[in-house]
Motif scaffolding. Structure first.
Motif: not given
Length: 255
Positions: A92-111
């Motif tokens: 979560x820490x890596x995904x949320x930090x990497x997503x910050x630059x895009x400023x999305x409303x939803x962050x979705x991770x698909x495995x």
């Protein structure tokens, strides 16, 4: 009277259109964005799925306006922050930090496990600080439809909740982070967060640095430091990338 009226110029198309627009109700259109990270395991190999993956394409095809589906650029900045293993572990820490630059409303991770007869996908969805999970299996259109329906239901639940500005706010006791709290401002460029964290870890060691929050270009970090706060401030002041605010506190601008 007839002559005066007939002397007026007829309305042109632009004038008619303007009058019609004035009669229409005015509603603000808010477009939600879904940033979708994907990792796929196939033949025992895990990799970051590209934006052209059929599941990502199905999401973009099926999503209803004004919602939009974004795929990460996976440029050098993303590659430094995200790996297939981090995505697969649900870091979560890596995904949320990497997503910050895009400023999305939803962050979705698909495995995506594509090794069986039918692809199986485990989803993690972050929205307004909450994390939800979902599992889907089947053809790509079916999985995309289920994910979008789930996000729509989540959005409806959030909209139905009482207004947070007027509802009573119940605060649970929160344990303050140990160590000194450093506040770093002006991390405005996409790579600034990663650069700042790398510099702090180089100065004080990876185990001593714990990010507390990152929002709107402001990073707060807890630092385990054995000496006095004046010593910590002095070490930061000697670094060329940290510009101290003149109030004597642990607040700095990022250069």
């Amino acid at each position: 009277m007839f002559n005066k009226l007939s002397a007026r110029k007829p309305l042109n198309r632009k004038s008619i259109l303007a009058l019609l627009l004035m009669l229409l109700p005015c509603h603000a259109v808010v477009a939600d964005t879904l940033l979708v990270w994907m990792a796929e395991e196939q033949a025992g190999v895990r990799d970051v799925a590209p934006a052209a993956h059929p599941l990502a394409s199905e999401l973009r095809r099926q999503v209803a306006s004004p919602v939009s589906v974004l795929s990460p650029l996976m440029d050098l900045t993303d590659q430094q922050a995200i790996t297939a293993d981090r995505l697969w572990q649900g870091d979560a820490q890596a995904v949320l930090a990497a997503s910050a630059r895009y400023a999305p409303d939803y962050i979705v991770l698909a495995r995506i496990d594509a090794q069986g007869a039918e692809p199986f996908t485990e989803w993690l969805i972050w929205h307004q600080g909450d994390r939800q999970s979902l599992s889907t299996q089947g053809d790509w259109p079916v999985q995309a439809e289920r994910l979008l329906a789930f996000v729509s239901e989540l959005s409806d639940r959030v909209a139905a909740e009482p207004d947070q500005l007027t509802a009573p706010l119940a605060l649970a006791p929160v344990m303050a982070p140990s160590g000194y709290l450093l506040t770093l401002y002006r991390l405005d460029q996409p790579a600034d967060f990663l650069d700042a964290m790398a510099q702090l870890r180089e100065l004080f060691g990876s185990q001593s640095i714990r990010p507390v929050s990152f929002n709107a270009g402001t990073l707060r970090v807890s630092i385990d430091y054995e000496g006095a706060v004046s010593g910590l401030r002095g070490e930061l002041q000697r670094h060329p990338r940290f510009n101290a605010l003149p109030d004597g506190q642990l607040e700095f601008f990022w250069n």
